[in-house]
Enzyme design. Sequence first.
Site, PDB file in Angstrom:
ATOM      1  N   ARG A  92       0.995  -0.930  -0.222  1.00 45.08           N
ATOM      2  CA  ARG A  92      -0.156   0.212   0.276  1.00 45.08           C
ATOM      3  C   ARG A  92       0.516   1.128  -0.143  1.00 45.08           C
ATOM      4  O   ARG A  92       0.611   1.855   0.832  1.00 45.08           O
ATOM      5  CB  ARG A  92      -1.187  -0.265   1.711  1.00 45.08           C
ATOM      6  CG  ARG A  92      -1.878  -1.711   1.257  1.00 45.08           C
ATOM      7  CD  ARG A  92      -2.534  -0.750   2.792  1.00 45.08           C
ATOM      8  NE  ARG A  92      -2.605  -2.693   3.764  1.00 45.08           N
ATOM      9  CZ  ARG A  92      -3.866  -3.357   3.093  1.00 45.08           C
ATOM     10  NH1 ARG A  92      -4.862  -3.056   2.286  1.00 45.08           N
ATOM     11  NH2 ARG A  92      -4.134  -3.999   3.476  1.00 45.08           N
ATOM     12  N   LYS A 131     -14.107  -4.328   3.621  1.00 46.20           N
ATOM     13  CA  LYS A 131     -12.756  -4.031   3.373  1.00 46.20           C
ATOM     14  C   LYS A 131     -11.963  -2.979   3.016  1.00 46.20           C
ATOM     15  O   LYS A 131     -12.105  -2.559   3.999  1.00 46.20           O
ATOM     16  CB  LYS A 131     -13.217  -4.066   1.592  1.00 46.20           C
ATOM     17  CG  LYS A 131     -14.296  -4.849   0.626  1.00 46.20           C
ATOM     18  CD  LYS A 131     -13.771  -6.011   0.365  1.00 46.20           C
ATOM     19  CE  LYS A 131     -14.585  -6.965  -0.572  1.00 46.20           C
ATOM     20  NZ  LYS A 131     -16.068  -7.159   0.816  1.00 46.20           N
ATOM     21  N   ASP A 132     -10.400  -3.318   3.077  1.00 47.36           N
ATOM     22  CA  ASP A 132      -9.844  -2.637   3.398  1.00 47.36           C
ATOM     23  C   ASP A 132      -9.940  -0.975   3.547  1.00 47.36           C
ATOM     24  O   ASP A 132     -10.448  -0.880   2.358  1.00 47.36           O
ATOM     25  CB  ASP A 132      -8.460  -2.979   2.921  1.00 47.36           C
ATOM     26  CG  ASP A 132      -8.054  -4.634   2.990  1.00 47.36           C
ATOM     27  OD1 ASP A 132      -8.381  -5.255   1.816  1.00 47.36           O
ATOM     28  OD2 ASP A 132      -7.282  -4.549   4.202  1.00 47.36           O
ATOM     29  N   LYS A 133      -9.669  -0.554   3.565  1.00 46.41           N
ATOM     30  CA  LYS A 133      -9.130   1.023   3.795  1.00 46.41           C
ATOM     31  C   LYS A 133      -8.011   1.342   2.672  1.00 46.41           C
ATOM     32  O   LYS A 133      -8.332   2.205   1.600  1.00 46.41           O
ATOM     33  CB  LYS A 133      -8.864   1.469   5.445  1.00 46.41           C
ATOM     34  CG  LYS A 133      -8.549   3.790   4.604  1.00 46.41           C
ATOM     35  CD  LYS A 133      -8.802   4.335   6.307  1.00 46.41           C
ATOM     36  CE  LYS A 133      -8.453   5.635   5.620  1.00 46.41           C
ATOM     37  NZ  LYS A 133      -7.751   6.729   6.356  1.00 46.41           N
ATOM     38  N   GLN A 145      -6.447  -7.179   9.959  1.00 56.63           N
ATOM     39  CA  GLN A 145      -7.334  -5.466   9.513  1.00 56.63           C
ATOM     40  C   GLN A 145      -8.024  -6.046  10.643  1.00 56.63           C
ATOM     41  O   GLN A 145      -9.062  -4.749  10.841  1.00 56.63           O
ATOM     42  CB  GLN A 145      -7.699  -6.149   8.270  1.00 56.63           C
ATOM     43  CG  GLN A 145      -6.609  -5.766   7.243  1.00 56.63           C
ATOM     44  CD  GLN A 145      -6.236  -7.129   6.690  1.00 56.63           C
ATOM     45  OE1 GLN A 145      -5.761  -8.035   7.176  1.00 56.63           O
ATOM     46  NE2 GLN A 145      -6.794  -7.443   4.983  1.00 56.63           N
TER      47      GLN A 145
END
Length: 422
Positions: free
Chosen positions: A29, A86-88, A170
Site C-alpha cells: 500500500r 474491505k480494506d481502507k 485488519q
Amino acid sequence: MMESPWDIDRELGLHYYLTESPGTGGVLRDLPDDFEVQEIADHTYSDGPYLICSLNRRNWDQHRAIKAIASGLGISHQRIGFAGTKDKRAVTTQFISIYKIKAEEIARLSIPDITLTALGTSQHPIKLGDLQGNSFAIRIRKISDSSLLTSLESFQKSIKEGIPNYVGYQRFGVSRPVTHLIGFEILKGNYQEAVRVMIGKPGSQMEDHEQEGRACYLETEDAARCLHLLPPRLSLERSVLHHLVRYPGDYLGAILQLPRTLRSMYVSAVQSWIFNTTLSMRIRDGHSLFEPEVGDYLIWPDGRTDKITPATIHAAKVQLKRGTCALALVLPGGSYISDAGPDDRNIHTVLEEKGISSQMFEKVSSVLDTKFAGSFRPMLMKTDLTYEIIDGDLLVRFSLPPGQYATTILRELMKADPMDMV
C-alpha cells in the site's frame, strides 16, 4: 516452520510462519492503487425495496464510507447492508444494498473517490457473508532482496498445499491493535473500560491531535474535554463521546451508538484472537495441520462438522486427501465446547486465563443484538497464486473464500515488519 520475530505477531497470536524460505520483504500500500480488491458474488434481481449497488472506493474506511453515503442520501446508515468489510488503504469494489432508495437518487450522489452504481432491486438486503469470495491484485514495492524473487515457484507450491489460516491484521489493527481488547471488556461487562480502551489506548502512528485527544481520555475520562481534542475524522470515537456528554456514565449506551456490525466486530475479534492463539499452540505442540488426529474436527463445504473418533480416523484421512473436507478449530461462543481433543483443551486453557466463559458470549448476544454461538474455521488456507515482476516490484494475484485474509498470504511471502503491511 519458523517463529515470527515481531512483537505484534505474538500479541495477535500469529506466532509462526509455516514456510522456511527467507521473506521478500517490501512494503504494501505504498499507494492505495497498489492494493485492489474485487468482491465475488452472484446476486439475483427482482422487484423489491432494496437497491443493489456496486460500490467502488479509493482510500476510504468502509464504515466512514457507508456513513458518508447515508448522509448524502439523507438516510440512516442502518439502511445500508454489505457482505464483508474491505480494506481502507486500497481500491475496493463490493456490493451493497440500500433500503427504499431509487437509482435516480444514487446517480445524483457525488462523493470524492467513491463511485456508486445501481445494478437492480431485490426482495432481500445484502447481509454479512453474502459473497463467494474476493479476488486480489497486490503490488509489493521496495523488495528487500530481488534475488529472492527467483524462489517464488516454491512459494506458489506451498500456498497451493496450504498455510496457517490465521485471521489477519485488519481484524485487530496493527498501528493500534485494540479491537479484541475492547471485545474482551465488553464480554466481561466492563463497558467503562471498553470505552476507555476504545478512546484512550494509544497507537504507534498517530497525528498530534489524535495523540492529545486519546491521552486526555486515558488520563481524565472527561468526555466533553476530549471531544474537542479528537480530530473530526475519528467520527466513531466522537459519537461515543457525544453520547457520554449527554448521558454521563452510560457506557453501554455509548457503545450502542456504534453501527451494529462494528459492535459485533469487537466480540468476533476475541473469537479470532483465540483461534490464532490456539492454532499457534497446535503448531508449537508439534501437531500436524495436514494429518488428522483423534479429537480433531472436520469441516465440510456446507458448514457441517464432524469430530474424529478412533472409528473414523481412517475415513478422515481419506476424505482429507481427496480434499472434500478440511481440519478445523472451534471459534468459541455460547455453545458448549467439549474437551475431548488437544485443541479443545488448549481453547479451555486460553478462556480460563482470560476469564471468559460461554455464558458471557450468551449474555453479550442479547446486549449487542448479535448472536455469538460459536463456529468452526479451517486450519489451512490455500490458493492458486500468480505473479509477475514489474520494474523490480512484485505483483501477485489470487482469490480467497469469505473470511480469509490476503495479508495472511502476504505475511507468509514477505515476512516483513507488520507496520509495512498496513
